[in-house]
Design an enzyme around this catalytic site. Structure first.
Site, PDB file in Angstrom:
ATOM      1  CG  ASP A  48      -0.569  -0.142   2.457  1.00  0.00           C
ATOM      2  OD1 ASP A  48       0.612   0.198   2.646  1.00  0.00           O
ATOM      3  OD2 ASP A  48      -1.322  -0.546   3.359  1.00  0.00           O
ATOM      4  CE  LYS A  70      -7.189   5.208   3.293  1.00  0.00           C
ATOM      5  NZ  LYS A  70      -6.996   6.067   4.434  1.00  0.00           N
ATOM      6  CG  MET A 182      -4.136   8.240   9.684  1.00  0.00           C
ATOM      7  SD  MET A 182      -5.366   6.948   9.555  1.00  0.00           S
ATOM      8  CE  MET A 182      -5.036   5.996  11.030  1.00  0.00           C
TER       9      MET A 182
END
Ligand code: SAH
Length: 273
Positions: A48, A70, A182
């Site tokens: 990822d 993503k 995040m």
């Protein structure tokens, strides 16, 4: 009975396996030996967004490596489809390396993937990685705990699919290090809520962008200035926010700090001689 057992053994020998591998914060030298072996032995690799270019360079040539991270605000592949893909590939007898940033079990959905694999009867093993908090702490000279300053450390995600479910008041009262994953787009919420929960606005804060990588950037600020710093400095993802008194150690831990002290000592000695 006997033949059942040997058939079972046969099936097991031919069965594939999934390694859920933690890639650490980005510096390829921070991979574990086990992670490197899983990469080298893989028949197929799924990686990822947080798996750095330096780590991708270690993927063996000729082994398919598929990006499953993503893509700007939407998943390139839904988590359910990825789970199914991992199960299918392993059932075909492949050695699957599912590699993701940091540690698979820290905000990495490793638990969900492991659950699906175990439910499907697929052999699966987690290989831990250095989580961003540890990696960034080391490369930014901000200890996560320190005698007399912080007796604990809490990892918090500032991101949620729906409502954020964080007990800000409890966090603010802990009086120890808080590490926000995040958190860049939530900097203002983090600061407002912690202050509302009773944390001093002058609490030191470090923002570590691209920790452990060649282009790492470390910014220090205070809770009061956090949102402004993130905006003014145009902080990019991935970035980690460390809140707490331990951040104040960073200045003292810089080699230059001690060099200038030594120079000062030299000068004073020369003056008094
Ligand atoms: N499983 C990962 C975390 C995934 S969540 C781990 O254990 O580290 C993604 C968040 O991790 C990012 O938004 C950022 O806050 C943090 N992160 C991951 N790698 C980072 C890095 N090299 N530098 C700074 N923050 C990082």
């Amino acid at each position: 009975m006997h033949s059942d057992l040997s058939a079972h053994r046969e099936a097991k020998r031919d069965a594939g396996k999934v390694w859920l591998v933690g890639a650490g914060p980005g510096d390829a030298e921070l991979l574990t030996v086990k992670a490197v072996r899983a990469i080298e032995q893989a028949d197929i690799i799924f990686y990822d967004q947080l798996v750095s270019g330096d780590i991708r360079a270690l993927f063996p040539a000729g082994v398919p490596a598929l990006y499953v991270g993503k893509a700007k605000n939407h998943h390139s592949i839904a988590q359910e489809d990825l789970n199914q893909l991992l199960v299918d590939q392993a059932k075909m007898g492949l050695q699957v390396c599912r590699i993701k940033g940091g540690d698979p079990f820290v905000f990495g959905r490793g638990g969900e993937e492991l659950l699906v694999l175990r439910q499907a009867g697929v052999e699966a093993q987690v290989i831990p990685g250095i989580t961003a908090a540890s990696g960034c702490s080391a490369s930014a000279d901000v200890p996560l705990t320190h005698r007399g300053l912080s007796q604990g450390c809490t990892f918090v995600t500032a991101h949620a699919d729906k409502e954020l479910n964080v007990n800000w008041r409890a966090l603010a009262q802990l009086d120890h290090t808080l590490v926000f994953y995040m958190g860049v787009t939530r900097a203002s919420t983090i600061a407002t809520e912690l202050k509302r929960g009773g944390m001093s606005a002058s609490t030191p804060v470090a923002i570590i962008e691209k920790g452990s990588r060649k282009d790492q950037r470390v910014l220090t600020t205070t809770l009061a200035q956090l949102a402004q710093t993130v905006a003014e400095q145009a902080v990019q993802s991935p970035a980690l926010i460390i809140v707490g008194e331990v951040v104040s150690l960073r200045a003292q831990l810089q080699p230059e700090h001690w060099l200038s002290m030594m120079n000062l000592d030299d000068q004073q000695q020369r003056l008094s001689a």
